[in-house]
Design a protein around this motif. Sequence first.
Motif, short mmCIF file in Angstrom:
data_model
loop_
_atom_site.label_atom_id
_atom_site.label_comp_id
_atom_site.label_asym_id
_atom_site.label_seq_id
_atom_site.Cartn_x
_atom_site.Cartn_y
_atom_site.Cartn_z
N ARG A 1 43.04 41.29 33.29
CA ARG A 1 43.68 41.89 32.11
C ARG A 1 44.06 40.78 31.15
O ARG A 1 44.79 39.86 31.52
CB ARG A 1 44.91 42.72 32.50
CG ARG A 1 45.53 43.45 31.30
CD ARG A 1 46.55 44.48 31.73
NE ARG A 1 45.96 45.59 32.45
CZ ARG A 1 45.41 46.66 31.87
NH1 ARG A 1 45.35 46.74 30.55
NH2 ARG A 1 44.91 47.64 32.59
N GLU B 1 44.52 41.15 40.94
CA GLU B 1 44.17 41.14 39.53
C GLU B 1 44.53 39.79 38.93
O GLU B 1 45.49 39.15 39.36
CB GLU B 1 44.92 42.25 38.79
CG GLU B 1 44.52 42.47 37.36
CD GLU B 1 45.23 43.66 36.72
OE1 GLU B 1 44.75 44.15 35.68
OE2 GLU B 1 46.26 44.10 37.26
N TYR C 1 36.74 44.87 33.80
CA TYR C 1 36.52 45.34 35.16
C TYR C 1 35.06 45.24 35.58
O TYR C 1 34.17 45.11 34.74
CB TYR C 1 36.98 46.81 35.29
CG TYR C 1 36.24 47.75 34.35
CD1 TYR C 1 35.07 48.38 34.76
CD2 TYR C 1 36.71 47.99 33.05
CE1 TYR C 1 34.38 49.24 33.90
CE2 TYR C 1 36.03 48.83 32.19
CZ TYR C 1 34.87 49.45 32.63
OH TYR C 1 34.18 50.27 31.77
N PRO D 1 39.24 42.36 38.90
CA PRO D 1 39.57 42.73 37.52
C PRO D 1 40.46 41.70 36.84
O PRO D 1 41.23 40.99 37.50
CB PRO D 1 40.28 44.08 37.67
CG PRO D 1 40.82 44.08 39.06
CD PRO D 1 39.83 43.29 39.88
N VAL E 1 49.34 39.30 42.09
CA VAL E 1 48.61 38.95 40.88
C VAL E 1 48.58 37.44 40.68
O VAL E 1 49.42 36.70 41.19
CB VAL E 1 49.24 39.61 39.63
CG1 VAL E 1 49.24 41.13 39.75
CG2 VAL E 1 50.66 39.09 39.38
#
Length: 251
Positions: A225, A168, A249, A223, A21
């Motif tokens: 978050r 991500e 997303y 994606p 990540v």
Amino acid sequence: MFRASSASGAGSEPAEERRRVLLKLSGEAFGGGSLGVDPDVVNTIARQIAEGVAAGVEIAIVIGGGNFFRGAELQQRGMDRARADYMGMLGIVMNCLALQDFLEKQEIDTRVQTAITMGQVAEPYIPRRAIRHLEKGRVVIFGAGAGMPYFSTDTVSAQRALEVRADEVLMGKNGVDGVYTADPNKDSSATKIDSISYAEALQRGLRVADATAFALLMENRLPMRVFGIEGEGNISSVLRGEKIGTLVYAD
């Protein structure tokens, strides 16, 4: 798409797949609401990152420098924008070194790579070297932004995530715990969104990240978050893959 942790020897079991990540942290968080670095805050952040490392996550980090300088704001006060941005990049490096120190106190092997060469304190930014560090379980902190003015750390986060092949982007925010239908600080009827596509966020005009970062992530289907940094254990939770904040997303 998860990444293999390392090559296994002949005849051994396949390497366990690991999650990689890119964690974006705001500089304001490092100051605890004040100018400079708050050691207690940085220690808390480092401890949570260490928990993510212990869970087997490969972690690259981009930090802002707003607790020292913000180029756009200095420009409004009459300073040349490019020079102000370079000052902000140096502030980011100070945050990187502070986080590195507290991570190493947690016995986490850490490397700082900077887009502006400063060999006495950090490595130069080399994507393949950064990937190798991640494969070895080291935390890699990217400093000095993009090394060029006019680029936000949101954009740097997207670009670095793509270059190190992260799975991500985890976008940590101050003062908000996700993406809302409107600004929750101005509109009491605003509600948090659990997940939304890039296309819908664009259509609804939701402010998720700066336009360049948003376009990079959407185009490359990576994606993101968005979560709040301040919550107890939020950083370690999001690193472990818990569904907090808002997932953005690709369709």
